[in-house]
Design a protein around this motif. Structure first.
Motif, PDB file in Angstrom:
ATOM      1  N   ALA A  65      66.029  54.190 113.151  1.00  0.00           N
ATOM      2  CA  ALA A  65      66.508  54.359 111.779  1.00  0.00           C
ATOM      3  C   ALA A  65      65.425  54.003 110.770  1.00  0.00           C
ATOM      4  CB  ALA A  65      67.751  53.495 111.553  1.00  0.00           C
ATOM      5  N   ALA A  66      64.651  52.958 111.060  1.00  0.00           N
ATOM      6  CA  ALA A  66      63.560  52.581 110.154  1.00  0.00           C
ATOM      7  C   ALA A  66      62.512  53.676 110.078  1.00  0.00           C
ATOM      8  CB  ALA A  66      62.936  51.265 110.616  1.00  0.00           C
ATOM      9  N   MET A  67      62.229  54.316 111.208  1.00  0.00           N
ATOM     10  CA  MET A  67      61.248  55.394 111.212  1.00  0.00           C
ATOM     11  C   MET A  67      61.732  56.617 110.420  1.00  0.00           C
ATOM     12  SD  MET A  67      58.553  54.432 112.985  1.00  0.00           S
ATOM     13  CE  MET A  67      58.790  52.897 112.080  1.00  0.00           C
ATOM     14  N   ALA A  68      63.058  56.825 110.338  1.00  0.00           N
ATOM     15  CA  ALA A  68      63.615  57.993 109.647  1.00  0.00           C
ATOM     16  C   ALA A  68      64.144  57.648 108.267  1.00  0.00           C
ATOM     17  CB  ALA A  68      64.734  58.610 110.487  1.00  0.00           C
ATOM     18  N   SER A  69      63.755  56.508 107.711  1.00  0.00           N
ATOM     19  CA  SER A  69      64.330  56.036 106.445  1.00  0.00           C
ATOM     20  C   SER A  69      63.994  56.940 105.268  1.00  0.00           C
ATOM     21  CB  SER A  69      63.854  54.610 106.158  1.00  0.00           C
ATOM     22  OG  SER A  69      62.443  54.541 106.156  1.00  0.00           O
ATOM     23  N   GLY A  87      76.362  53.074 111.644  1.00  0.00           N
ATOM     24  CA  GLY A  87      75.708  52.503 110.476  1.00  0.00           C
ATOM     25  C   GLY A  87      74.360  53.143 110.205  1.00  0.00           C
ATOM     26  N   ALA A  88      73.567  53.359 111.253  1.00  0.00           N
ATOM     27  CA  ALA A  88      72.256  53.975 111.074  1.00  0.00           C
ATOM     28  C   ALA A  88      72.389  55.421 110.611  1.00  0.00           C
ATOM     29  CB  ALA A  88      71.464  53.909 112.383  1.00  0.00           C
ATOM     30  N   ALA A  89      73.315  56.181 111.211  1.00  0.00           N
ATOM     31  CA  ALA A  89      73.496  57.576 110.814  1.00  0.00           C
ATOM     32  C   ALA A  89      73.982  57.701 109.380  1.00  0.00           C
ATOM     33  CB  ALA A  89      74.489  58.262 111.758  1.00  0.00           C
ATOM     34  N   GLY A  90      74.677  56.686 108.881  1.00  0.00           N
ATOM     35  CA  GLY A  90      75.084  56.708 107.489  1.00  0.00           C
ATOM     36  C   GLY A  90      74.002  56.245 106.540  1.00  0.00           C
ATOM     37  N   LEU A  91      73.241  55.237 106.962  1.00  0.00           N
ATOM     38  CA  LEU A  91      72.223  54.668 106.077  1.00  0.00           C
ATOM     39  C   LEU A  91      70.988  55.552 105.958  1.00  0.00           C
ATOM     40  CD1 LEU A  91      72.399  50.899 107.082  1.00  0.00           C
ATOM     41  CD2 LEU A  91      72.920  51.863 104.842  1.00  0.00           C
ATOM     42  N   VAL A  92      70.654  56.310 107.011  1.00  0.00           N
ATOM     43  CA  VAL A  92      69.430  57.121 106.968  1.00  0.00           C
ATOM     44  C   VAL A  92      69.445  58.097 105.793  1.00  0.00           C
ATOM     45  CG1 VAL A  92      68.220  58.985 108.162  1.00  0.00           C
ATOM     46  CG2 VAL A  92      68.725  56.866 109.371  1.00  0.00           C
ATOM     47  N   PRO A  93      70.491  58.942 105.618  1.00  0.00           N
ATOM     48  CA  PRO A  93      70.474  59.815 104.435  1.00  0.00           C
ATOM     49  C   PRO A  93      70.731  59.062 103.135  1.00  0.00           C
ATOM     50  CG  PRO A  93      72.507  60.126 105.660  1.00  0.00           C
ATOM     51  CD  PRO A  93      71.660  59.226 106.487  1.00  0.00           C
ATOM     52  N   LEU A  94      71.535  57.996 103.192  1.00  0.00           N
ATOM     53  CA  LEU A  94      71.853  57.265 101.967  1.00  0.00           C
ATOM     54  C   LEU A  94      70.607  56.621 101.366  1.00  0.00           C
ATOM     55  CD1 LEU A  94      74.107  56.228 100.053  1.00  0.00           C
ATOM     56  CD2 LEU A  94      74.237  54.200 101.517  1.00  0.00           C
ATOM     57  N   VAL A  95      69.866  55.890 102.171  1.00  0.00           N
ATOM     58  CA  VAL A  95      68.648  55.249 101.675  1.00  0.00           C
ATOM     59  C   VAL A  95      67.628  56.293 101.257  1.00  0.00           C
ATOM     60  CG1 VAL A  95      66.689  53.812 102.379  1.00  0.00           C
ATOM     61  CG2 VAL A  95      69.006  53.138 102.997  1.00  0.00           C
ATOM     62  N   SER A  96      67.591  57.416 101.976  1.00  0.00           N
ATOM     63  CA  SER A  96      66.606  58.441 101.666  1.00  0.00           C
ATOM     64  C   SER A  96      66.840  59.063 100.295  1.00  0.00           C
ATOM     65  CB  SER A  96      66.630  59.531 102.743  1.00  0.00           C
ATOM     66  OG  SER A  96      65.710  60.549 102.464  1.00  0.00           O
ATOM     67  N   VAL A  97      68.106  59.279  99.901  1.00  0.00           N
ATOM     68  CA  VAL A  97      68.362  59.916  98.606  1.00  0.00           C
ATOM     69  C   VAL A  97      68.379  58.913  97.459  1.00  0.00           C
ATOM     70  CG1 VAL A  97      69.594  61.857  99.606  1.00  0.00           C
ATOM     71  CG2 VAL A  97      70.865  59.818  98.962  1.00  0.00           C
ATOM     72  N   TYR A  98      68.677  57.637  97.758  1.00  0.00           N
ATOM     73  CA  TYR A  98      68.704  56.636  96.694  1.00  0.00           C
ATOM     74  C   TYR A  98      67.323  56.026  96.440  1.00  0.00           C
ATOM     75  CZ  TYR A  98      73.631  56.253  95.479  1.00  0.00           C
ATOM     76  OH  TYR A  98      74.886  56.497  94.969  1.00  0.00           O
ATOM     77  N   ALA A  99      66.495  55.940  97.451  1.00  0.00           N
ATOM     78  CA  ALA A  99      65.162  55.331  97.297  1.00  0.00           C
ATOM     79  C   ALA A  99      64.094  56.270  97.824  1.00  0.00           C
ATOM     80  CB  ALA A  99      65.119  53.988  98.039  1.00  0.00           C
ATOM     81  N   GLY A 130      58.309  49.592 102.368  1.00  0.00           N
ATOM     82  CA  GLY A 130      59.510  48.951 101.836  1.00  0.00           C
ATOM     83  C   GLY A 130      60.781  49.568 102.382  1.00  0.00           C
ATOM     84  N   LEU A 131      60.817  50.914 102.496  1.00  0.00           N
ATOM     85  CA  LEU A 131      61.996  51.567 103.064  1.00  0.00           C
ATOM     86  C   LEU A 131      62.217  51.150 104.512  1.00  0.00           C
ATOM     87  CD1 LEU A 131      62.063  55.267 101.795  1.00  0.00           C
ATOM     88  CD2 LEU A 131      63.475  53.352 101.089  1.00  0.00           C
ATOM     89  N   ALA A 132      61.134  51.067 105.277  1.00  0.00           N
ATOM     90  CA  ALA A 132      61.266  50.691 106.685  1.00  0.00           C
ATOM     91  C   ALA A 132      61.826  49.273 106.814  1.00  0.00           C
ATOM     92  CB  ALA A 132      59.911  50.796 107.378  1.00  0.00           C
TER      93      ALA A 132
END
Length: 575
Positions: free
Chosen positions: A312-316, A381-393, A419-421
């Motif tokens: 998930a960190a690699m795909a943030s 959690g990872a599948a939800g956070l990956v697109p969420l963090v990507s569009v917000y940050a 920072g995203l990772a």
């Protein structure tokens, strides 16, 4: 000399105009942390030469491995910019080396190398004089080793076999560093290993202590590394080429299926994603398997969860790596792009995580409730956070077809990617915390909790990401195109804060994860599993009656830090 001086001036001019706004604040926080680490390294000069040699070995590893893992290092001046000048490779390498000394990281490292001057002054005037050229040569070795390692990995990532092999190797190295205590314990090493003196990071200290040959060895090593880098620069021309072998055409009956098929094809063809996935796999397996050296298999069941967090960190920066191709999504409203990306990410990562978890848990004999509770919770959690963090940050990325000779360089903002990772490394374990606590307390009931939280995170975070993409899509595309983030209401409020309040908010958001996740949640899991006196987890060193209270206090401290940061930047009602 003229070329080197010109390139250094160019680098200085670029940095003078680049460190502004959020990027300047990020660089400032990094500089403060670097100065603190440098001060601690200089203090080791008073504590003992062995500790100072070990400290410089850590700095060397940071220079070599850090850029490989976090976006390819500093390339403010790329070799491609000077390809039409006809400069000889050695002259180009010397000029780029001079420019590489201009920046925050080299300045901080030079501050850490002042420990050589302190060590020399304690031995005599002649030793102190030797420390001055030794500092310069040692810094040159740090920078050149970093450049050569990035160039080698960049060449490897141009082929599928090389991308997979370099990912496996890098993941194993980083995992070994994270579990270095295992190797020290296994080999009966209670102090600093003698090998640190013979690493290139220890040669400058040897020269200061009277072994004058080490100074000449440093100079020779600098020349060799400069020649190697010049040769690698000559092979850098050409972009990363995806596999062009015949594949079955993409066919899908629905828009959702088309997004999933497109993403799966990207996961199979993009060599950078191949590198990242194999890196996460290697890290998870090696980190969990390292204690087998001591005959303890208690960490093996957690290889799957560790892999999920690292993947998930690699795909943030999922949307950022697509570059300006985001306009295709915006021009087809109603396309379930976020849901398709979520399903594709799960399709690529979940089978690997399930196989790792089940196989290693069966080998070690448990704990089945805990790992089976963590697995769905972390996947959702990872599948939800990956697109969420990507569009917000979102960090503006380079279009895949425009990536330069360094394929690892997928963005111009290394600090943003880092920072995203780190943000993802902190957030994904939090999504698994309720399931872990329920499994520890109630056993198999935690599996139901993990499945429920995983589904909720998958659906809820995905819904938030869809809304963000729908309402702020044009702004995100403009960020992709221009490389500058649009000023939002939250950012404006943050900028209006006083310097003191802004600094407090940065520290709360930046460091709240440390007491919350490792010292709170993870330490409680270790205590429940009987893993006592474990590395830096303070609760595992406490008496029996204080272990859970200490872990709970740390978790409360982390939540309080995040709450304080939110309270500081919250919108104020107009008077």
């Amino acid at each position: 000399m003229a070329v080197a001086l010109t390139m250094a001036q160019m680098k200085l001019a670029v940095l003078r105009h680049a460190f502004r706004g959020q990027r300047g604040q990020t660089a400032g926080v990094g500089a403060v942390l670097g100065v603190l680490l440098a001060a601690g390294t200089v203090y080791l000069a008073f504590a003992g030469p062995d500790l100072l040699a070990a400290g410089y070995a850590v700095w060397l590893l940071g220079w070599v491995l850090g850029p490989v893992f976090m976006g390819g290092g500093d390339e403010t001046l790329r070799p491609e910019y000077f390809s039409l000048l006809g400069l000889p490779p050695r002259r180009l390498a010397a000029g780029l080396l001079a420019a590489a000394f201009v920046g925050v990281a080299p300045l901080v490292s030079l501050s850490a190398l002042l420990g050589l001057l302190v060590a020399g002054a304690r031995l005599g005037v002649a030793n102190a004089l030797v420390a001055v050229p030794a500092m310069v040569l040692q810094l040159a070795v740090f920078v050149l080793l970093s450049k050569v390692s990035v160039a080698l990995v960049g060449l490897a990532v141009r082929s599928r076999v090389g991308a997979i092999a370099s990912g496996l190797l890098n993941g194993a190295i980083l995992a070994a560093l994270g579990q270095i205590w295992v190797f020290f314990w296994a080999f009966g090493q209670t102090g600093v290993p003698a090998a640190v003196w013979y690493l290139p990071s220890g040669w400058a200290l040897l020269a200061v202590r009277g072994d004058w040959w080490a100074l000449a060895a440093l100079a020779v090593l600098v020349l060799l590394l400069l020649g190697a880098w010049a040769a690698l620069l000559g092979r850098r021309a050409g972009a990363t080429r995806p596999s062009g072998r015949g594949r079955r055409p993409i066919t899908a009956a629905t828009a959702h299926g088309a997004v999933v098929a497109k993403e799966l094809r990207t996961w199979s063809r993009d060599l950078v994603r191949n590198h990242q996935m194999t890196f996460a796999l290697s890290y998870g397996v090696c980190f969990a398997a390292s204690p087998l050296i001591l005959g303890w298999n208690g960490m093996l069941p957690f290889a799957g969860p560790i892999f999920i967090v690292m993947a998930a960190a690699m795909a943030s920066n999922l949307y950022g790596t697509d570059g300006t191709a985001l306009w295709l999504t915006l021009m087809t409203p109603g396309t379930p792009d976020v849901r398709g990306r979520q399903l594709a990410w799960l399709s690529a990562q979940a089978p690997v995580a399930v196989v790792l978890t089940v196989a290693f848990t069966a080998f070690s004999g448990g704990p089945w409730p805990l790992v089976l509770a963590l697995l769905p919770a972390l996947l959702g959690g990872a599948a939800g956070l990956v697109p969420l963090v990507s569009v917000y940050a979102l960090v503006p990325g380079t279009d895949p077809h425009r990536r330069a000779g360094n394929p690892l360089r997928t963005s111009e903002d290394d600090g943003g990617l880092t920072g995203l990772a780190y943000l993802m490394l902190a957030l994904v374990p939090v999504t698994g915390a309720p399931a872990a606590l329920a499994a520890i307390r109630y056993g198999w009931a935690g599996v139901a909790v993990g499945a429920g939280t995983g589904v909720l995170c998958y659906w809820g975070f995905g819904l938030l990401a869809e809304r963000r993409l729908r309402t702020h899509g044009p702004e995100l595309l403009d960020t992709m195109r221009t490389g500058r983030k649009a000023r939002t209401t939250v950012k404006s409020r943050f900028d209006q804060l006083s310097t003191t309040r802004r600094t407090i908010a940065w520290w709360c958001f930046g460091f709240g994860a440390i007491p919350l996740v490792p010292q709170g949640v993870i330490a409680a899991v270790f205590v429940a599993d009987g893993m006592l006196r474990h590395t830096w987890f303070l609760a595992t060193y406490m008496p029996p009656g204080l272990r859970y209270p200490v872990a709970g206090a740390f978790a409360a401290l982390g939540l309080a830090m995040y709450g304080t940061g939110v309270w500081i930047v919250r919108p104020r009602p107009a008077r």
